[in-house]
Design an enzyme around this catalytic site. Structure first.
Site, PDB file in Angstrom:
ATOM      1  N   THR A 120       1.057  -1.387   0.001  1.00 42.99           N
ATOM      2  CA  THR A 120      -0.016  -0.037  -0.134  1.00 42.99           C
ATOM      3  C   THR A 120       0.829   1.145  -0.012  1.00 42.99           C
ATOM      4  O   THR A 120       0.878   1.851   0.905  1.00 42.99           O
ATOM      5  CB  THR A 120      -0.874   0.079   1.356  1.00 42.99           C
ATOM      6  N   GLY A 121       1.812   1.310  -1.190  1.00 40.23           N
ATOM      7  CA  GLY A 121       2.474   2.405  -1.521  1.00 40.23           C
ATOM      8  C   GLY A 121       1.505   3.675  -1.326  1.00 40.23           C
ATOM      9  O   GLY A 121       0.673   3.553  -2.146  1.00 40.23           O
ATOM     10  N   THR A 122       1.692   4.630  -0.506  1.00 39.45           N
ATOM     11  CA  THR A 122       0.307   5.143  -0.042  1.00 39.45           C
ATOM     12  C   THR A 122       0.594   6.620   0.217  1.00 39.45           C
ATOM     13  O   THR A 122       1.826   7.186   0.782  1.00 39.45           O
ATOM     14  CB  THR A 122       0.092   4.524   1.273  1.00 39.45           C
ATOM     15  N   THR A 123      -0.366   7.537   0.327  1.00 36.56           N
ATOM     16  CA  THR A 123      -0.480   8.608   1.312  1.00 36.56           C
ATOM     17  C   THR A 123      -1.319   8.611   2.355  1.00 36.56           C
ATOM     18  O   THR A 123      -2.682   8.332   1.765  1.00 36.56           O
ATOM     19  CB  THR A 123      -0.602   9.831   0.423  1.00 36.56           C
TER      20      THR A 123
END
Lengths: 229, 259
Positions: free
Chosen positions: A37-40
């Site tokens: 979940t490469g994410t912000t």
């Protein structure tokens, strides 16, 4: 712990990167085939509640496995957790915390405090720090402390903060949020603060994108919405 | 009144034909024969007083503590076998400590009471173990409900919440005295005196050994932490109780003379 990591058939470069530069982007540290979940993610407290926000992109390498995922998981009626890092790890953590929190609520006979959820998540993240890749933000509303935000980055430290950002996209907006944040914002101001910041992160981070999910938790209840483009 | 165990009393894992577990009852006897312990949940706090029987004149008065702090917001007083009581205190401290570590909040009194009840009960269901010969009075403050609470934990594992309770030799008369008080209005400072009087009343000068008073409380004045009552307050209560007893004796004498 290092030997175990090698035995797990993790790519050697990942192990080296972990030891040498813990602040490198998360993709370099996932195991092969693992979904990120490469994410912000973001959360900010206001007087009477919290606003939590997240993007919705889940990627395996360059393939977007899910473009509308929900990274803000419920732990209890008014306590939620923003998840970043390995999707599997953070889902497992949130499942455990949800379970312990519900048993605890039954024993105490009251809604659990946000700091209890944070303590439980921290305990799991810290004791299993070698095996996990999880950066989470726990936020919610309780009668004792009002709206509270706790951030638990990679090593398992737990910090109570007025607002928090996390995930790979957050690196692009540190300056922005430090500039824009002011204490004592209203609900509308908080929503604007979160929306703008997450938008900017999604614009620059390849692993963040999709829609913005917003969750508003207060004494009146929980309000979920999503924003496109 | 006491029936013979007649072979059903050798182990806690044996019921008698009339449904009793004698070993647990015998453990309770150990508590009943010990120095009196009285606890009162007053309007503004919880006070616990112990009749510390002096085992020897050479003993340092502050030694042989019968009260103990489990966590800042809760403490206990022991009746019965002192060494058994110490085990329960040690366990209570572990429970309170690990609860706060895990859940980030001080252990709620009713959870502590339940955990201790389960712990003490465990020792009544194993053949290889014996029940605790100690009963514990727990005084604690619940931070979320903002109430102060008093529990009594018996050797059989039952832990109930009380307005006022007494254990040990003088418990029968102490209980009736407590019932005469108006607990909705009684202050802690007043309660210390009343408890001292109850202990002096039930103490038999001729038969019982000399004793010391030990008090602990949990109230607004201590910021809802469990602490020993200061020696001046104890001495004041001690002197007051003695005087009350003399006055009562004088009254009795007067009555006798009048009739």
């Amino acid at each position: 712990a290092r030997d175990r990591r090698a035995a797990d058939a993790a790519p050697p470069r990942a192990a080296t990167m972990m030891e040498a530069a813990p602040t490198v982007a998360y993709d370099g540290m996932l195991r092969e085939g693992e979904v990120s979940t490469g994410t912000t993610i973001m959360a900010v407290a206001y007087d009477g509640g919290v606003v939590m926000g997240a993007d919705s992109r889940v990627s395996t390498g360059t393939y977007i496995a899910n473009r509308v995922s929900d990274k803000v998981s419920g732990l209890h009626d008014k306590i939620f957790m923003c998840r970043s890092g390995s999707a599997a790890d953070t889902q497992a953590i949130s499942d455990y915390v949800r379970h312990y929190l519900s048993t605890h609520a039954l024993e105490v006979g009251k809604p659990p405090l946000v700091k209890t959820a944070a303590a439980l998540a921290k305990r799991i993240c810290y004791t299993n720090k070698e095996q996990l890749l999880a950066g989470v933000i726990i936020a919610g509303y309780d009668e004792a402390d009002g709206g509270s935000v706790y951030v638990i980055p990679l090593g398992g430290t737990c910090l109570p903060v007025p607002f928090a950002i996390g995930g790979s996209g957050s690196t692009y907006i540190y300056g922005h949020v430090d500039n824009q944040y002011k204490a004592g914002m209203s609900l509308a101001e908080c929503k604007k603060f979160v929306t703008e910041a997450v938008t900017r992160a999604m614009a620059r981070d390849g692993s963040s994108g999709g829609i913005i999910r917003l969750v508003n938790i207060s004494a009146d209840g929980v309000d979920r919405e999503y924003l496109t483009v | 009144m006491a029936s013979t165990g007649a072979g059903y009393d050798l182990s806690p894992t044996t019921f008698s034909p009339d449904g009793r577990i004698f070993q647990v009852e015998y453990a309770t006897k150990a508590v009943e024969n010990s120095g009196t312990v009285i606890g009162i949940r007053c309007a503004d706090g919880v006070v616990v007083g112990v009749e510390k029987v002096m085992l020897s004149k050479m003993l340092l008065p502050s030694s042989n503590r019968r009260v103990a702090t489990v966590a800042p917001h809760c403490g206990v007083a022991q009746a019965g076998l002192a060494a058994d009581g110490r085990q329960v205190v040690a366990r209570a401290r572990e429970e309170a400590d690990s609860y706060e570590d895990t859940f980030g909040i001080p252990i709620p009194p009713k959870v502590l009471a339940q955990r201790l009840g389960e712990y003490v009960h465990y020792f009544t269901i194993h053949g290889a173990l014996r029940p605790f010969g100690a009963a514990t009075m727990v005084a604690a403050y619940d931070d979320r409900e903002k109430t102060h609470q008093l529990y009594v934990l018996e050797p059989n594992g039952v832990c109930l919440r009380y307005f006022g309770a007494a254990l040990g030799k003088g418990r029968q008369s102490a209980k009736s005295e407590i019932e005469k008080l108006d607990l909705t209005k009684l202050t802690c400072k007043e309660a210390i005196k009343q408890i001292a009087k109850m202990i002096y009343t039930t103490h038999d000068e001729s038969k019982d050994k000399p004793f010391l008073l030990e008090f602990a409380w949990l109230c607004e004045e201590t910021n809802w932490t469990y602490q020993l009552v200061s020696q001046d307050l104890v001495d004041e209560a001690d002197a007051w109780a003695k005087k009350e007893l003399e006055d009562d004796d004088d009254d009795d004498d007067d009555e006798e003379m009048a009739s």
